[in-house]
Motif scaffolding. Sequence first.
Motif, PDB file in Angstrom:
ATOM      1  N   TRP A   3       4.250  11.290  -2.629  1.00 21.32           N
ATOM      2  CA  TRP A   3       4.233  12.303  -1.780  1.00 21.32           C
ATOM      3  C   TRP A   3       5.864  12.484  -1.615  1.00 21.32           C
ATOM      4  O   TRP A   3       6.671  11.704  -1.847  1.00 21.32           O
ATOM      5  N   LYS A  33       5.071   4.751  -9.788  1.00 22.41           N
ATOM      6  CA  LYS A  33       4.546   3.643  -8.550  1.00 22.41           C
ATOM      7  C   LYS A  33       5.410   2.540  -8.845  1.00 22.41           C
ATOM      8  O   LYS A  33       4.971   1.507  -8.007  1.00 22.41           O
ATOM      9  N   GLU A  49       0.636   1.517  -3.855  1.00 23.48           N
ATOM     10  CA  GLU A  49      -0.634   2.395  -4.192  1.00 23.48           C
ATOM     11  C   GLU A  49       0.095   3.797  -4.022  1.00 23.48           C
ATOM     12  O   GLU A  49      -0.421   4.888  -4.588  1.00 23.48           O
ATOM     13  N   HIS A  50       0.895   4.044  -2.785  1.00 17.91           N
ATOM     14  CA  HIS A  50       1.320   5.220  -2.380  1.00 17.91           C
ATOM     15  C   HIS A  50       2.748   5.327  -2.284  1.00 17.91           C
ATOM     16  O   HIS A  50       3.451   4.231  -1.964  1.00 17.91           O
ATOM     17  N   ARG A  59       1.756  16.552  -0.763  1.00 14.27           N
ATOM     18  CA  ARG A  59       1.681  15.903  -2.284  1.00 14.27           C
ATOM     19  C   ARG A  59       2.341  16.367  -3.318  1.00 14.27           C
ATOM     20  O   ARG A  59       2.582  17.818  -3.396  1.00 14.27           O
ATOM     21  N   ARG A 116      -0.512  11.974  -8.615  1.00 12.21           N
ATOM     22  CA  ARG A 116      -1.526  11.585  -7.642  1.00 12.21           C
ATOM     23  C   ARG A 116      -0.805  10.351  -6.568  1.00 12.21           C
ATOM     24  O   ARG A 116      -0.365   9.421  -7.426  1.00 12.21           O
ATOM     25  N   ASN A 117      -0.820  10.385  -5.448  1.00 14.31           N
ATOM     26  CA  ASN A 117      -0.446   9.426  -4.372  1.00 14.31           C
ATOM     27  C   ASN A 117       1.068   9.092  -4.545  1.00 14.31           C
ATOM     28  O   ASN A 117       1.463   8.357  -3.979  1.00 14.31           O
ATOM     29  N   ILE A 162      -2.669   9.460   4.369  1.00 16.53           N
ATOM     30  CA  ILE A 162      -2.664   7.920   3.711  1.00 16.53           C
ATOM     31  C   ILE A 162      -3.820   7.274   4.263  1.00 16.53           C
ATOM     32  O   ILE A 162      -4.675   6.636   3.617  1.00 16.53           O
ATOM     33  N   GLN A 190       0.631  -1.174  -0.075  1.00 19.65           N
ATOM     34  CA  GLN A 190      -0.156   0.158   0.124  1.00 19.65           C
ATOM     35  C   GLN A 190       0.991   1.264   0.279  1.00 19.65           C
ATOM     36  O   GLN A 190       0.578   2.006  -0.702  1.00 19.65           O
TER      37      GLN A 190
END
Length: 478
Positions: A315, A130, A146-147, A308, A312-313, A341, A12
């Motif tokens: 950091w 990612k 995901e992050h 952020r 997207r996602n 998150i 995740q």
Amino acid sequence: MNASSVKTVTAQVLVVGGGPGGYVAAIRAGQLGLDTVLIEADRLGGTCLIRGCIPSKALIHVAARFEAMQKSVGDGHLGIALDTPPRLDLATAMRWKDGIVDRLSGGVAALLRKAKVRVLRGWAVFSDAKTCTVQSSEGPLTVKAEHVILATGSEPVPLPTLPFGGPVLSSTEALSLERLPRRLVVVGGGYIGLELGSAFARMGSAVTVVEAQPRILPLYDAALTDPVRRWLERSGVTVHLGARALGMETEGESHALVVQTADGGMSRLPANAVLSTVGRRPRLEGWGFEAMGVDRQGAFVAVDDQCRTSMRNVWAIGDLVGEPMLAHKASAQGEMVAEIIAGHCRRFAPTAIPAVCFTEPEIVSVGLSPDEAMAQGIDAIFDQFPFAANGRALTLDAGRMDAGGSGFVRLVARRDNRRVIGIQAVGAHISELSGEFALALEMGAELEDVAGTIHAHPTLGEVFHEIALRLLGRPLHL
């Protein structure tokens, strides 16, 4: 090896970098039940723990103890007398420092295990925002998440005329020396250069500082830096201001730094070692940052008040995202991002971030200085209370002029509502009050709040109480 044989790991949350920003983010994410992977190519703890904040403070402590013993030789000091001078074994001191680093790095590893964070050892290279490949000891791994939290930190900046290598050291090499350089030239009169330069001077090196600006510690105002300047003068440290390092001259085993002085002349500074501390830059090379499609703002990664990035996602935290490049800022951002998150409502908007300079004497700054308040159009009142009028400072032998006794705590408040907007201090052991200073600003304290708080006696914290009373027009001990 073909692509089908490369093992894939999914998570995740993927944290890249095991420094004070990255490992805190990973621990907090794990605590919150998020499946978390942390990738670190070096030892856990990052620059701060392994080759920065912690080892430098250990070396500063060694230097202070050695200097204190030297003062006791002969007639003695404080009733303590030594018949023979103390002897410094720098290699043994470095091993003691390394033991502290090992213990803390191992502690980070244990905390990550406790939070159920998977740690992958190796260098991560991203192919997209990612996905990255890690060259680990067990072979290549593909990691998808995901992050992604980028926490790759920063690195020393070499001068074009003074590349690292040979006698030219970064702070990393200076913190691993096993033999004291007889003559040390420090290029850069900022906090890193003066912290380490002062430590080596106390241990016995002949230290010279070369600073391009017209005064040392240019990020602090002159009232805060004057006690440090006076200590350097008393300790025999030569300081060249408005000077620029042009390069090294080497003849056999002899080295000299060529410097352009403030008057435009040239000078040769013989040196066994040159410590270059002209700044740090975010570490953006070598791990595929360009493939991630993340925007930059100047030299740094662009982020909003939740850290952020433009992707997207993805950091970014800590030294990657700009000043102040401080470990405690990185940790606070890492904790915040993990909580966002996990679904918490957070943003990074501290009232102030304390900055500490571990020179002799120490400097602390939180919030606005008088000049900064004026520049923002704030009608402010300010004053200071001296360490020399504090009982605890005197019992610590910190009230003498040659021990930071010229130090003080200065408080800045708004004139209209007396709210505290800035606190600066210089003096022995003053770093230990940085938390109280920061708390006062975060809690929106007014002068009456500080004056109405009973401070234990005898402590250095009483100086904070006294300056609040002084600004209210009713000082007790001055």
